[in-house]
Write a protein that holds these residues in place. Structure first.
Motif, PDB file in Angstrom:
ATOM      1  N   THR A 112     -45.533  -2.033  -0.089  1.00 36.27           N
ATOM      2  CA  THR A 112     -46.158  -0.872   0.537  1.00 36.27           C
ATOM      3  C   THR A 112     -45.728   0.367  -0.232  1.00 36.27           C
ATOM      4  OG1 THR A 112     -46.110  -1.920   2.724  1.00 36.27           O
ATOM      5  CG2 THR A 112     -46.371   0.472   2.662  1.00 36.27           C
ATOM      6  N   VAL A 113     -46.671   1.263  -0.494  1.00 41.23           N
ATOM      7  CA  VAL A 113     -46.379   2.500  -1.222  1.00 41.23           C
ATOM      8  C   VAL A 113     -46.674   3.680  -0.303  1.00 41.23           C
ATOM      9  CG1 VAL A 113     -46.872   3.897  -3.262  1.00 41.23           C
ATOM     10  CG2 VAL A 113     -46.973   1.397  -3.410  1.00 41.23           C
ATOM     11  N   THR A 114     -45.726   4.603  -0.214  1.00 42.05           N
ATOM     12  CA  THR A 114     -45.885   5.754   0.672  1.00 42.05           C
ATOM     13  C   THR A 114     -45.623   7.057  -0.075  1.00 42.05           C
ATOM     14  OG1 THR A 114     -43.567   5.604   1.411  1.00 42.05           O
ATOM     15  CG2 THR A 114     -45.231   4.441   2.719  1.00 42.05           C
ATOM     16  N   LEU A 115     -46.058   8.137   0.543  1.00 37.67           N
ATOM     17  CA  LEU A 115     -45.863   9.483   0.001  1.00 37.67           C
ATOM     18  C   LEU A 115     -45.052  10.306   0.992  1.00 37.67           C
ATOM     19  CD1 LEU A 115     -46.810  11.746  -2.127  1.00 37.67           C
ATOM     20  CD2 LEU A 115     -48.551  12.284  -0.405  1.00 37.67           C
ATOM     21  N   ASN A 116     -43.946  10.876   0.526  1.00 34.44           N
ATOM     22  CA  ASN A 116     -43.140  11.800   1.341  1.00 34.44           C
ATOM     23  C   ASN A 116     -42.677  11.209   2.669  1.00 34.44           C
ATOM     24  OD1 ASN A 116     -42.976  14.002  -0.389  1.00 34.44           O
ATOM     25  ND2 ASN A 116     -44.881  14.917   0.348  1.00 34.44           N
ATOM     26  N   LYS A 117     -42.496   9.894   2.697  1.00 35.65           N
ATOM     27  CA  LYS A 117     -42.013   9.254   3.929  1.00 35.65           C
ATOM     28  C   LYS A 117     -40.488   9.290   4.031  1.00 35.65           C
ATOM     29  CE  LYS A 117     -45.646   7.243   6.109  1.00 35.65           C
ATOM     30  NZ  LYS A 117     -45.876   7.061   7.547  1.00 35.65           N
ATOM     31  N   ASP A 118     -39.802   9.289   2.869  1.00 37.86           N
ATOM     32  CA  ASP A 118     -38.338   9.289   2.909  1.00 37.86           C
ATOM     33  C   ASP A 118     -37.786   9.930   1.640  1.00 37.86           C
ATOM     34  OD1 ASP A 118     -35.670   8.858   3.497  1.00 37.86           O
ATOM     35  OD2 ASP A 118     -36.020   6.855   4.298  1.00 37.86           O
TER      36      ASP A 118
END
Length: 240
Positions: A86-92
């Motif tokens: 999974t790829v996220t933006l500005n999550k952590d």
């Protein structure tokens, strides 16, 4: 003699930067969000080791990725295909920069000091610094962070806990930036790893011109809202 900056001292002209070490411009001042953004908007960035004063740099030439010319590496496609990621933006953002600050297997230290951690956390809070995260089974296994100024994203550091983890983060970031009108990623200083990924060297003058021309670019704030990225759609890999 290297200029030493006080809190209210402006940066010298980047043309005054040293040839050796390449790009060293000044020392001192602080890492306030205001100072950091003035630096990035002038093509300057901080880089120093624990125990040293804050050192400011503007190297010539400059390593960059032009987002329109970037190609996905076969190894990245393979890693995405063979792993449930999974790829996220500005999550952590906080965990990404902490992972980047952790000692690497090939050295015993880090240039990301506690002072730097706090400074970039503040930049993130003010909407200037951003991260892309790669997750596997709920664990952070790759990431990259940097600072956006105009149509340029200044990459600061990336890390990987699985094969290709940092490359996946970089690739998704580049394609996300491209989709939102950004022109390039500033990698600051050339190294063999970036060369293999397709970075290009440009002169400081060319970089500063691109930086200046891009300052009028103002992306929507929605762009940087924390979200999960549909990497298959983003990268055009819906058949993976």
């Amino acid at each position: 003699m290297l200029p030493y900056l006080n809190a209210d001292t402006p940066f010298p002209n980047v043309d005054d930067a040293l040839v050796e070490p390449n790009g060293l411009l000044a020392a001192g001042a602080d890492l306030s969000s205001e100072r950091l953004m003035r630096a990035y908007q002038k093509g300057i960035f901080p880089w120093y080791s624990p125990g040293e004063p804050i050192l400011w740099w503007s190297p010539d030439p400059r390593a960059v990725f032009f987002v329109d010319n970037f190609k996905i590496r076969k190894s990245v496609k393979k890693a995405l295909k063979n792993n449930d990621l999974t790829v996220t933006l500005n999550k952590d953002f906080k965990q990404v920069i902490q992972e980047c600050a952790a000692p690497r297997s090939d050295d015993n230290g880090t240039w990301i000091t506690n002072e730097m951690l706090l400074a970039y956390a503040s930049l993130h809070h003010h909407g200037h610094a951003h991260s892309v995260e790669v997750w596997q089974d709920g664990k952070l296994v790759g990431g990259i962070y940097g600072v956006a100024t105009g149509s340029i994203f200044c990459g600061e550091s990336m890390f990987s806990r699985i094969s290709e983890g940092s490359k996946i983060a970089l690739t998704c970031l580049i394609y996300y930036l491209k989709a939102h009108g950004f022109k390039l990623i500033d990698c600051q200083i050339e190294n063999p790893h970036l060369n293999k990924l397709g970075s290009t060297l440009i002169s400081r003058d060319v970089y500063l011109e691109l930086l200046s021309n891009g300052q009028s670019f103002n992306p929507s704030k929605i762009m940087w809202e924390p979200k999960t990225l549909n990497w298959k759609k983003l990268l055009g890999l819906c058949d993976v």
